[in-house]
Design a protein around this motif. Structure first.
Motif, PDB file in Angstrom:
ATOM      1  N   UNK A   1      54.608  39.730  -0.018  1.00  0.00           N
ATOM      2  CA  UNK A   1      53.655  40.244  -0.988  1.00  0.00           C
ATOM      3  C   UNK A   1      53.226  39.110  -1.913  1.00  0.00           C
ATOM      4  N   UNK A   2      52.115  39.312  -2.591  1.00  0.00           N
ATOM      5  CA  UNK A   2      51.635  38.279  -3.515  1.00  0.00           C
ATOM      6  C   UNK A   2      52.698  37.942  -4.559  1.00  0.00           C
TER       7      UNK A   2
ATOM      8  N   UNK B   1      43.935  29.962  -0.569  1.00  0.00           N
ATOM      9  CA  UNK B   1      43.775  31.298   0.006  1.00  0.00           C
ATOM     10  C   UNK B   1      43.788  32.368  -1.081  1.00  0.00           C
ATOM     11  N   UNK B   2      44.647  32.253  -2.069  1.00  0.00           N
ATOM     12  CA  UNK B   2      44.742  33.287  -3.106  1.00  0.00           C
ATOM     13  C   UNK B   2      43.452  33.405  -3.905  1.00  0.00           C
ATOM     14  N   UNK B   3      42.764  32.297  -4.129  1.00  0.00           N
ATOM     15  CA  UNK B   3      41.466  32.353  -4.810  1.00  0.00           C
ATOM     16  C   UNK B   3      40.490  33.198  -3.985  1.00  0.00           C
ATOM     17  N   UNK B   4      40.464  32.969  -2.674  1.00  0.00           N
ATOM     18  CA  UNK B   4      39.576  33.734  -1.803  1.00  0.00           C
ATOM     19  C   UNK B   4      40.011  35.189  -1.688  1.00  0.00           C
ATOM     20  N   UNK B   5      41.308  35.408  -1.630  1.00  0.00           N
ATOM     21  CA  UNK B   5      41.824  36.764  -1.453  1.00  0.00           C
ATOM     22  C   UNK B   5      41.378  37.671  -2.585  1.00  0.00           C
ATOM     23  N   UNK B   6      41.266  37.129  -3.793  1.00  0.00           N
ATOM     24  CA  UNK B   6      40.857  37.950  -4.949  1.00  0.00           C
ATOM     25  C   UNK B   6      39.438  38.480  -4.797  1.00  0.00           C
ATOM     26  N   UNK B   7      38.643  37.850  -3.945  1.00  0.00           N
ATOM     27  CA  UNK B   7      37.261  38.294  -3.743  1.00  0.00           C
ATOM     28  C   UNK B   7      37.166  39.410  -2.708  1.00  0.00           C
TER      29      UNK B   7
ATOM     30  N   UNK C   1      41.159  44.199  -0.953  1.00  0.00           N
ATOM     31  CA  UNK C   1      42.369  44.066  -0.143  1.00  0.00           C
ATOM     32  C   UNK C   1      43.465  45.015  -0.599  1.00  0.00           C
ATOM     33  N   UNK C   2      44.367  45.306   0.339  1.00  0.00           N
ATOM     34  CA  UNK C   2      45.593  46.042   0.023  1.00  0.00           C
ATOM     35  C   UNK C   2      46.280  45.289  -1.115  1.00  0.00           C
ATOM     36  N   UNK C   3      46.617  45.965  -2.226  1.00  0.00           N
ATOM     37  CA  UNK C   3      46.979  45.240  -3.447  1.00  0.00           C
ATOM     38  C   UNK C   3      48.200  44.340  -3.349  1.00  0.00           C
TER      39      UNK C   3
ATOM     40  N   UNK D   1      46.107  39.289   4.481  1.00  0.00           N
ATOM     41  CA  UNK D   1      45.380  40.494   4.872  1.00  0.00           C
ATOM     42  C   UNK D   1      44.343  40.160   5.936  1.00  0.00           C
ATOM     43  N   UNK D   2      43.906  41.196   6.659  1.00  0.00           N
ATOM     44  CA  UNK D   2      42.877  41.015   7.678  1.00  0.00           C
ATOM     45  C   UNK D   2      41.487  41.154   7.050  1.00  0.00           C
TER      46      UNK D   2
END
Length: 299
Positions: A156-157, A192-198, A201-203, A208-209
């Motif tokens: 998890x994050x 990746x985390x910068x992009x993931x915030x956009x 996504x499942x919190x 994530x896919x």
């Protein structure tokens, strides 16, 4: 014998209900018990519960001569012992005829590894889109921290602390451990985390896919194969290969078996010791190629 012996089907049903055995285990046990049943005439017995310890030893010897590995014979004996436990519970057997009988030891297969050059080629790809940047972060973490595939997809994050360069991992038996995360893996994760915030996504899930759900183990395997092919790696590449490579390279550099055991989350150091054999094989090749007294003289 005061009661009828349980059938193989009844045994497997009980195993599934009482011990929550996996479909894989049930399928393997069925094959093993059916193999034993086919060999009963050769052993001079009519049913599994009629087998004596001497006949089971003959069975083990026959299977070994037939080329079955020690590991496969050990599993077959485990299936027999589980079956006999149920037969004893049903009153069909007084004691376990397979008790104390062991399988012959097989040579332990050494874990495959990728050398440093191949790993550099695999990991140094141009991550031009969000999924590629996610993939690079996943592969860097797998190799940096020696994770199992299930451990990676369960992250998890909140399990990752980039400031401390560490991650909290939940391994086998739900045991948690803290592992270091290398500088390149931290950089790839931060990206990746910068992009993931956009993404929507499942919190909780770290990886994530494209639809925002937690990435599956199967998807990680497919993505790794995709990048290995694209990067020209001429061998089969799979997630556990990165874990093996991490362990082998750490031992090659440090020789610290205990530290590698902690990193990998092995319950026993005997499991980790297999990597010392990989290191020795590398040493032996270097020695044979370089030591003046090791080289054979021609003629």
């Amino acid at each position: 014998m005061s009661a009828a012996a349980p059938t193989v089907d009844a045994f497997l049903a009980a195993l599934a209900h009482q011990r929550r055995a996996s479909p894989h285990t049930l399928s393997a046990y069925r094959r093993d018990l059916e193999r034993c049943t086919r060999l009963l005439p050769l052993l001079g017995a009519g049913t599994l519960v009629e087998l004596t310890p001497a006949q089971i030893r003959r069975l083990v010897s026959h299977l070994a001569r037939d080329g079955l590995s020690g590991r496969s014979i050990a599993r077959l004996l485990a299936a027999l012992r589980a079956y006999y436990r149920l037969a004893i519970d049903h009153g069909a057997l007084a004691s376990d005829p397979a008790a104390g009988i062991t399988a012959p030891k097989s040579p332990r297969r050494l874990p495959a590894t990728l050398d440093v050059d191949h790993l550099a080629r695999l990991l140094d790809f141009a991550a031009e889109d969000p999924l590629a940047r996610r993939d690079r972060a996943m592969f860097e973490v797998l190799y940096s921290s020696g994770l199992r595939l299930a451990e990676l997809v369960a992250l998890d994050c909140g399990d990752v602390d980039l400031a401390d360069a560490s991650a909290r991992v939940t391994g086998k038996g739900r045991k948690t451990r803290i592992v270091p995360v290398g500088a390149r893996a931290c950089a790839a994760l931060a990206d990746w985390l910068v992009l993931r915030r956009t993404l929507t996504a499942e919190p909780a899930a770290l990886f994530v896919n494209r639809r925002g759900g937690r990435l599956s183990a199967r998807a990680v395997q497919q993505r790794l194969r995709h990048w290995a092919d694209r990067q020209g790696i001429d061998r089969r590449v799979y997630p556990h290969l990165l874990r093996h490579s991490c362990a082998g390279h750490l031992l090659e550099s440090s020789g610290d078996l205990r530290a590698v055991q902690e990193l990998l989350g092995h319950a026993s150091i005997a499991t980790t010791q297999v990597y010392t054999q990989v290191d020795f094989q590398y040493l032996a090749r270097v020695y044979d190629a370089a030591h003046p007294r090791a080289r054979r003289r021609s003629g």
